[in-house]
Design a protein around this motif. Sequence first.
Motif, PDB file in Angstrom:
ATOM      1  N   ALA A 169       0.817  -1.209   0.000  1.00 53.19           N
ATOM      2  CA  ALA A 169       0.000   0.000   0.000  1.00 53.19           C
ATOM      3  C   ALA A 169       0.854   1.263   0.000  1.00 53.19           C
ATOM      4  O   ALA A 169       0.442   2.300  -0.520  1.00 53.19           O
ATOM      5  CB  ALA A 169      -0.924  -0.001   1.220  1.00 53.19           C
ATOM      6  N   LYS A 170       2.049   1.189   0.567  1.00 55.30           N
ATOM      7  CA  LYS A 170       2.910   2.361   0.687  1.00 55.30           C
ATOM      8  C   LYS A 170       3.901   2.512  -0.464  1.00 55.30           C
ATOM      9  O   LYS A 170       4.369   3.609  -0.744  1.00 55.30           O
ATOM     10  CB  LYS A 170       3.667   2.303   2.018  1.00 55.30           C
ATOM     11  N   ALA A 171       4.246   1.405  -1.113  1.00 52.52           N
ATOM     12  CA  ALA A 171       5.225   1.446  -2.205  1.00 52.52           C
ATOM     13  C   ALA A 171       4.779   0.519  -3.332  1.00 52.52           C
ATOM     14  O   ALA A 171       5.460  -0.455  -3.660  1.00 52.52           O
ATOM     15  CB  ALA A 171       6.610   1.048  -1.686  1.00 52.52           C
ATOM     16  N   PRO A 172       3.632   0.810  -3.945  1.00 50.77           N
ATOM     17  CA  PRO A 172       3.058  -0.125  -4.924  1.00 50.77           C
ATOM     18  C   PRO A 172       3.899  -0.369  -6.167  1.00 50.77           C
ATOM     19  O   PRO A 172       3.970  -1.501  -6.654  1.00 50.77           O
ATOM     20  CB  PRO A 172       1.708   0.516  -5.277  1.00 50.77           C
ATOM     21  N   TYR A 173       4.552   0.681  -6.698  1.00 47.70           N
ATOM     22  CA  TYR A 173       5.362   0.476  -7.898  1.00 47.70           C
ATOM     23  C   TYR A 173       6.582  -0.385  -7.578  1.00 47.70           C
ATOM     24  O   TYR A 173       7.001  -1.228  -8.375  1.00 47.70           O
ATOM     25  CB  TYR A 173       5.801   1.823  -8.485  1.00 47.70           C
ATOM     26  N   THR A 174       7.133  -0.167  -6.400  1.00 46.48           N
ATOM     27  CA  THR A 174       8.316  -0.936  -5.991  1.00 46.48           C
ATOM     28  C   THR A 174       7.970  -2.387  -5.737  1.00 46.48           C
ATOM     29  O   THR A 174       8.656  -3.300  -6.220  1.00 46.48           O
ATOM     30  CB  THR A 174       8.929  -0.314  -4.721  1.00 46.48           C
ATOM     31  N   THR A 175       6.925  -2.633  -4.961  1.00 47.24           N
ATOM     32  CA  THR A 175       6.564  -4.016  -4.632  1.00 47.24           C
ATOM     33  C   THR A 175       6.055  -4.758  -5.870  1.00 47.24           C
ATOM     34  O   THR A 175       6.292  -5.955  -6.016  1.00 47.24           O
ATOM     35  CB  THR A 175       5.504  -4.054  -3.521  1.00 47.24           C
ATOM     36  N   PHE A 176       5.382  -4.035  -6.767  1.00 45.57           N
ATOM     37  CA  PHE A 176       4.919  -4.668  -8.009  1.00 45.57           C
ATOM     38  C   PHE A 176       6.117  -5.082  -8.859  1.00 45.57           C
ATOM     39  O   PHE A 176       6.140  -6.178  -9.436  1.00 45.57           O
ATOM     40  CB  PHE A 176       4.027  -3.707  -8.784  1.00 45.57           C
ATOM     41  N   SER A 177       7.127  -4.214  -8.934  1.00 45.46           N
ATOM     42  CA  SER A 177       8.335  -4.530  -9.696  1.00 45.46           C
ATOM     43  C   SER A 177       9.065  -5.729  -9.100  1.00 45.46           C
ATOM     44  O   SER A 177       9.503  -6.631  -9.830  1.00 45.46           O
ATOM     45  CB  SER A 177       9.270  -3.318  -9.727  1.00 45.46           C
ATOM     46  N   PHE A 178       9.215  -5.740  -7.766  1.00 49.93           N
ATOM     47  CA  PHE A 178       9.924  -6.850  -7.129  1.00 49.93           C
ATOM     48  C   PHE A 178       9.204  -8.168  -7.409  1.00 49.93           C
ATOM     49  O   PHE A 178       9.839  -9.174  -7.741  1.00 49.93           O
ATOM     50  CB  PHE A 178      10.020  -6.613  -5.620  1.00 49.93           C
ATOM     51  N   GLN A 179       7.879  -8.144  -7.292  1.00 44.75           N
ATOM     52  CA  GLN A 179       7.100  -9.355  -7.558  1.00 44.75           C
ATOM     53  C   GLN A 179       7.254  -9.780  -9.022  1.00 44.75           C
ATOM     54  O   GLN A 179       7.381 -10.975  -9.326  1.00 44.75           O
ATOM     55  CB  GLN A 179       5.631  -9.097  -7.228  1.00 44.75           C
ATOM     56  N   TYR A 180       7.246  -8.834  -9.915  1.00 49.16           N
ATOM     57  CA  TYR A 180       7.416  -9.126 -11.342  1.00 49.16           C
ATOM     58  C   TYR A 180       8.771  -9.796 -11.605  1.00 49.16           C
ATOM     59  O   TYR A 180       8.844 -10.827 -12.286  1.00 49.16           O
ATOM     60  CB  TYR A 180       7.306  -7.828 -12.137  1.00 49.16           C
ATOM     61  N   LEU A 181       9.827  -9.211 -11.057  1.00 48.19           N
ATOM     62  CA  LEU A 181      11.170  -9.754 -11.268  1.00 48.19           C
ATOM     63  C   LEU A 181      11.306 -11.145 -10.655  1.00 48.19           C
ATOM     64  O   LEU A 181      11.924 -12.041 -11.252  1.00 48.19           O
ATOM     65  CB  LEU A 181      12.214  -8.814 -10.682  1.00 48.19           C
ATOM     66  N   ALA A 182      10.725 -11.335  -9.481  1.00 47.95           N
ATOM     67  CA  ALA A 182      10.776 -12.659  -8.850  1.00 47.95           C
ATOM     68  C   ALA A 182      10.068 -13.692  -9.719  1.00 47.95           C
ATOM     69  O   ALA A 182      10.548 -14.821  -9.880  1.00 47.95           O
ATOM     70  CB  ALA A 182      10.145 -12.599  -7.462  1.00 47.95           C
ATOM     71  N   GLY A 183       8.929 -13.297 -10.293  1.00 47.12           N
ATOM     72  CA  GLY A 183       8.176 -14.206 -11.155  1.00 47.12           C
ATOM     73  C   GLY A 183       8.906 -14.554 -12.438  1.00 47.12           C
ATOM     74  O   GLY A 183       8.647 -15.603 -13.051  1.00 47.12           O
ATOM     75  N   LYS A 184       9.833 -13.682 -12.854  1.00 51.18           N
ATOM     76  CA  LYS A 184      10.637 -13.917 -14.055  1.00 51.18           C
ATOM     77  C   LYS A 184      11.958 -14.628 -13.720  1.00 51.18           C
ATOM     78  O   LYS A 184      12.819 -14.784 -14.593  1.00 51.18           O
ATOM     79  CB  LYS A 184      10.955 -12.585 -14.747  1.00 51.18           C
ATOM     80  N   ASN A 185      12.110 -15.047 -12.451  1.00 54.01           N
ATOM     81  CA  ASN A 185      13.345 -15.719 -11.984  1.00 54.01           C
ATOM     82  C   ASN A 185      14.586 -14.837 -12.117  1.00 54.01           C
ATOM     83  O   ASN A 185      15.705 -15.333 -12.246  1.00 54.01           O
ATOM     84  CB  ASN A 185      13.567 -17.038 -12.739  1.00 54.01           C
ATOM     85  N   TYR A 186      14.359 -13.543 -12.074  1.00 56.36           N
ATOM     86  CA  TYR A 186      15.450 -12.582 -12.254  1.00 56.36           C
ATOM     87  C   TYR A 186      16.516 -12.705 -11.159  1.00 56.36           C
ATOM     88  O   TYR A 186      17.712 -12.555 -11.418  1.00 56.36           O
ATOM     89  CB  TYR A 186      14.865 -11.169 -12.265  1.00 56.36           C
ATOM     90  N   PHE A 187      16.074 -12.968  -9.930  1.00 53.60           N
ATOM     91  CA  PHE A 187      17.000 -13.017  -8.805  1.00 53.60           C
ATOM     92  C   PHE A 187      17.659 -14.385  -8.605  1.00 53.60           C
ATOM     93  O   PHE A 187      18.558 -14.521  -7.774  1.00 53.60           O
ATOM     94  CB  PHE A 187      16.266 -12.641  -7.510  1.00 53.60           C
ATOM     95  N   ASP A 188      17.209 -15.378  -9.352  1.00 47.90           N
ATOM     96  CA  ASP A 188      17.698 -16.744  -9.129  1.00 47.90           C
ATOM     97  C   ASP A 188      19.199 -16.854  -9.378  1.00 47.90           C
ATOM     98  O   ASP A 188      19.724 -16.362 -10.387  1.00 47.90           O
ATOM     99  CB  ASP A 188      16.966 -17.724 -10.042  1.00 47.90           C
ATOM    100  N   ASN A 189      19.887 -17.510  -8.439  1.00 46.08           N
ATOM    101  CA  ASN A 189      21.328 -17.788  -8.552  1.00 46.08           C
ATOM    102  C   ASN A 189      22.156 -16.503  -8.725  1.00 46.08           C
ATOM    103  O   ASN A 189      23.084 -16.448  -9.535  1.00 46.08           O
ATOM    104  CB  ASN A 189      21.595 -18.757  -9.712  1.00 46.08           C
ATOM    105  N   THR A 190      21.799 -15.479  -7.966  1.00 49.84           N
ATOM    106  CA  THR A 190      22.558 -14.231  -7.981  1.00 49.84           C
ATOM    107  C   THR A 190      23.234 -14.029  -6.624  1.00 49.84           C
ATOM    108  O   THR A 190      22.695 -14.416  -5.588  1.00 49.84           O
ATOM    109  CB  THR A 190      21.651 -13.018  -8.285  1.00 49.84           C
TER     110      THR A 190
END
Length: 284
Positions: free
Chosen positions: A135-156
């Motif tokens: 609720a306080k940082a919607p663009y940020t949390t939406f982006s983080f969720q998007y990147l996680a769903g794309k496996n962006y953070f995997d094995n980093t």
Amino acid sequence: MASTKDRQRALERARYERVQQKIARQQAAARRKKRVAIVTAVAVLVVGGGATAAVLATSSNPKTTPQAQSSASAPASAAASAAPSSTAEKTGYTKTGTAAKNVGIPVFDATAAAKPYTATIHTNRGDIVFTALSAKAPYTTFSFQYLAGKNYFDNTNCHRLVTSGIYVLQCGDPTGTGQGGPGYQFQDENLGYFGAAGSSGQVTYKAGTVAMANSGPGTNGSQFFLVYKDSPLAPNYTPFGTITKGMDVLQAIAAQGNGPTDPNTQNTPPKEKVTIQSVTISQS
């Protein structure tokens, strides 16, 4: 011929000047030490080796006037400086630089972004769980969720650990250099979360905070930091999560200290490698 009193005055004057020179040298050394301490703390949060002006900056995100659409929750200063491009007006995110992993650009969905979620960062050292401040940082949390769903953070690998002045572990760059980003950037949010800055220009980022690294206003990308001990920082870094489990994991990482400084990036990585194996998102 100089009198005895004249010689005494000359000696006293010389002694006084030596003392003043010594004091001046000590003060200059103290100022240099303070500047080094400040730069060290700031560099922690800086994304990219060349972006030393912001604590958590990413050199993949150039210091330009932010292009992302300003949200209602963003501070007035960020809103005033934002100059939305046609892309940002439609998506909330602006294409920039070269992506460390090609995952595209998210299209902001206000309804989906409003939904609270819990993120579990699975690392080789243990799990770290945080509740997203949707609720306080919607663009940020939406982006983080998007990147996680794309496996962006995997094995980093988490590329920077700071153990003095501020106390954070910085992650989120697939290149492991502190210079990588997702190929887009977006505006700051929730900068008043810890209240107004004091006379020092700083607030206390509380232990357990998850916040974005950046290279200046409106340059958020993928790099973020985890605060394992209360840290004084300028309120320039979007807080977007609160750790609910795994503080012991984070503190154990910090307790082992840093490995050698990378001579190319000047990063101070954890002594024992910390690898994000994957990130799981669970809707609340």
